[in-house]
Design a protein around this motif. Structure first.
Motif, PDB file in Angstrom:
ATOM      1  N   HIS A   6       0.839  -1.198   0.000  1.00 14.02           N
ATOM      2  CA  HIS A   6       0.000   0.000   0.000  1.00 14.02           C
ATOM      3  C   HIS A   6       0.877   1.251   0.000  1.00 14.02           C
ATOM      4  O   HIS A   6       0.666   2.187  -0.774  1.00 14.02           O
ATOM      5  N   HIS A   7       1.893   1.261   0.861  1.00  9.41           N
ATOM      6  CA  HIS A   7       2.802   2.400   0.947  1.00  9.41           C
ATOM      7  C   HIS A   7       3.527   2.616  -0.381  1.00  9.41           C
ATOM      8  O   HIS A   7       3.661   3.749  -0.855  1.00  9.41           O
ATOM      9  N   ARG A   8       3.987   1.517  -0.990  1.00 10.63           N
ATOM     10  CA  ARG A   8       4.708   1.621  -2.259  1.00 10.63           C
ATOM     11  C   ARG A   8       3.821   2.181  -3.356  1.00 10.63           C
ATOM     12  O   ARG A   8       4.257   3.006  -4.162  1.00 10.63           O
ATOM     13  N   ALA A   9       2.560   1.755  -3.379  1.00  9.44           N
ATOM     14  CA  ALA A   9       1.632   2.254  -4.397  1.00  9.44           C
ATOM     15  C   ALA A   9       1.365   3.740  -4.218  1.00  9.44           C
ATOM     16  O   ALA A   9       1.356   4.511  -5.190  1.00  9.44           O
ATOM     17  N   VAL A  10       1.146   4.173  -2.966  1.00  6.00           N
ATOM     18  CA  VAL A  10       0.896   5.592  -2.687  1.00  6.00           C
ATOM     19  C   VAL A  10       2.119   6.422  -3.069  1.00  6.00           C
ATOM     20  O   VAL A  10       2.004   7.459  -3.733  1.00  6.00           O
ATOM     21  N   GLU A  11       3.305   5.972  -2.666  1.00  4.77           N
ATOM     22  CA  GLU A  11       4.538   6.711  -2.957  1.00  4.77           C
ATOM     23  C   GLU A  11       4.793   6.785  -4.463  1.00  4.77           C
ATOM     24  O   GLU A  11       5.167   7.840  -4.991  1.00  4.77           O
ATOM     25  N   HIS A  12       4.598   5.666  -5.139  1.00  2.01           N
ATOM     26  CA  HIS A  12       4.850   5.614  -6.584  1.00  2.01           C
ATOM     27  C   HIS A  12       3.956   6.602  -7.334  1.00  2.01           C
ATOM     28  O   HIS A  12       4.439   7.378  -8.161  1.00  2.01           O
ATOM     29  N   LEU A  13       2.675   6.558  -7.039  1.00  4.92           N
ATOM     30  CA  LEU A  13       1.741   7.429  -7.744  1.00  4.92           C
ATOM     31  C   LEU A  13       1.866   8.882  -7.288  1.00  4.92           C
ATOM     32  O   LEU A  13       1.840   9.808  -8.097  1.00  4.92           O
ATOM     33  N   GLY A  14       2.015   9.079  -5.982  1.00  7.40           N
ATOM     34  CA  GLY A  14       2.119  10.439  -5.452  1.00  7.40           C
ATOM     35  C   GLY A  14       3.310  11.189  -5.989  1.00  7.40           C
ATOM     36  O   GLY A  14       3.201  12.348  -6.409  1.00  7.40           O
ATOM     37  N   GLY A  19       5.491  15.262  -9.144  1.00  8.91           N
ATOM     38  CA  GLY A  19       6.659  15.548  -9.971  1.00  8.91           C
ATOM     39  C   GLY A  19       6.327  15.889 -11.411  1.00  8.91           C
ATOM     40  O   GLY A  19       7.207  16.309 -12.159  1.00  8.91           O
ATOM     41  N   GLY A  20       5.062  15.705 -11.821  1.00 10.93           N
ATOM     42  CA  GLY A  20       4.650  16.081 -13.166  1.00 10.93           C
ATOM     43  C   GLY A  20       4.750  14.988 -14.210  1.00 10.93           C
ATOM     44  O   GLY A  20       4.377  15.191 -15.364  1.00 10.93           O
ATOM     45  N   THR A  21       5.240  13.809 -13.818  1.00 11.64           N
ATOM     46  CA  THR A  21       5.290  12.699 -14.767  1.00 11.64           C
ATOM     47  C   THR A  21       3.886  12.289 -15.187  1.00 11.64           C
ATOM     48  O   THR A  21       3.653  11.893 -16.344  1.00 11.64           O
ATOM     49  N   LEU A  22       2.950  12.365 -14.231  1.00 15.15           N
ATOM     50  CA  LEU A  22       1.525  12.162 -14.533  1.00 15.15           C
ATOM     51  C   LEU A  22       0.891  13.543 -14.469  1.00 15.15           C
ATOM     52  O   LEU A  22       0.595  14.049 -13.378  1.00 15.15           O
ATOM     53  N   PRO A  23       0.707  14.207 -15.611  1.00 15.56           N
ATOM     54  CA  PRO A  23       0.281  15.606 -15.613  1.00 15.56           C
ATOM     55  C   PRO A  23      -1.199  15.794 -15.308  1.00 15.56           C
ATOM     56  O   PRO A  23      -1.991  14.835 -15.317  1.00 15.56           O
ATOM     57  N   THR A  24      -1.570  17.032 -15.044  1.00 20.32           N
ATOM     58  CA  THR A  24      -2.970  17.392 -14.805  1.00 20.32           C
ATOM     59  C   THR A  24      -3.843  16.895 -15.945  1.00 20.32           C
ATOM     60  O   THR A  24      -3.522  17.082 -17.120  1.00 20.32           O
ATOM     61  N   GLY A  25      -4.949  16.227 -15.600  1.00 18.32           N
ATOM     62  CA  GLY A  25      -5.877  15.728 -16.610  1.00 18.32           C
ATOM     63  C   GLY A  25      -5.592  14.306 -17.045  1.00 18.32           C
ATOM     64  O   GLY A  25      -6.446  13.681 -17.699  1.00 18.32           O
ATOM     65  N   HIS A  26      -4.411  13.781 -16.719  1.00 15.59           N
ATOM     66  CA  HIS A  26      -4.082  12.410 -17.098  1.00 15.59           C
ATOM     67  C   HIS A  26      -5.055  11.439 -16.435  1.00 15.59           C
ATOM     68  O   HIS A  26      -5.372  11.581 -15.255  1.00 15.59           O
TER      69      HIS A  26
END
Length: 242
Positions: A6-14, A19-26
């Motif tokens: 759970h922690h790894r998933a939250v950290e990975h996505l967060g 950081g902008g790798t997953l931009p607004t609207g993605h």
């Protein structure tokens, strides 16, 4: 459910969102996240709930999980602060935190001089002197521990529960500066003395002197960090019309 997964998933996505790798609207799909992270649907669901609580994403029926713009994020959450400090927005985050602290901590110090319990006043004195020893010795880990405790006590000693609830934000700020190499190995003697001045003023019940010494700490911090954020844009949060 595995806490580590759970922690790894939250950290990975967060970290990717902030950081902008997953931009607004993605838009992300839960089934794709299961494959990407190699976790179960329940882990993905719980991770998304955490990110929703931080204002980073929203779930839309028959569409997916959409990334929200920065002005929707919870800027006070320690996780968001940590992720911003780890990315390209580090300067902007440091600026926002320094400005927040400069507005709050001197007032908190003044209030602590009038309201703090005797035991807290004495602990603050002891810690300020221990900070000087750790700073002179170049013991970065010990200094960080003491620095966090010092500022937490000032906020708590104010007797204002809203100020005290900023302890997590200050902790992430000081930790982030240390982790990312933005703290000197040997703090300046004047900065160490200002911490002692704050503690002495609070111990003596001298509110104006406590406020002035705390203000000096924050002015020094801002001057020290200003070059880092010179080119960083500010975030202007839209104000809803009533």
């Amino acid at each position: 459910m595995s806490t580590s997964l759970h922690h790894r998933a939250v950290e990975h996505l967060g970290t990717r969102i902030v950081g902008g790798t997953l931009p607004t609207g993605h838009v992300m799909l839960a089934e794709h996240l299961e494959e990407e992270l190699n976790v179960s649907r329940s882990v993905v669901r719980e991770a998304v709930r955490v990110l929703q609580s931080l204002g980073l994403v929203e779930t839309i029926k028959r569409v997916g999980i959409r990334v929200l713009p920065a002005h929707r994020w919870n800027p006070f959450d320690p996780l968001v602060i940590r992720w911003r400090l780890a990315g390209e927005a580090r300067g902007a985050q440091l600026r926002s935190l320094a400005e927040l602290r400069s507005a709050v901590e001197p007032v908190a110090a003044e209030l602590a001089a009038g309201n703090a319990p005797d035991a807290l006043r004495q602990e603050l004195m002891d810690i300020s002197l221990a900070m000087r020893e750790a700073g002179d010795a170049g013991d970065t880990a010990r200094f960080l521990e003491l620095d966090i405790r010092f500022h937490a006590l000032v906020l708590s000693g104010s007797g204002n529960e809203m100020f005290a609830n900023l302890i997590g934000q200050v902790t992430e700020t000081l930790t982030g500066r240390t982790v990312h190499g933005l703290m000197p190995e040997h703090p300046q003697q004047q900065a160490l003395q200002w911490h002692i001045d704050v503690a002495e003023a609070i111990h003596a019940g001298d509110g104006p002197r406590a406020r002035e010494a705390s203000d000096q700490i924050m002015r020094h911090t801002i001057a020290e960090l200003a070059p880092i954020w010179e080119s960083q844009p500010r975030v202007f949060v839209p104000v809803a019309r009533t």
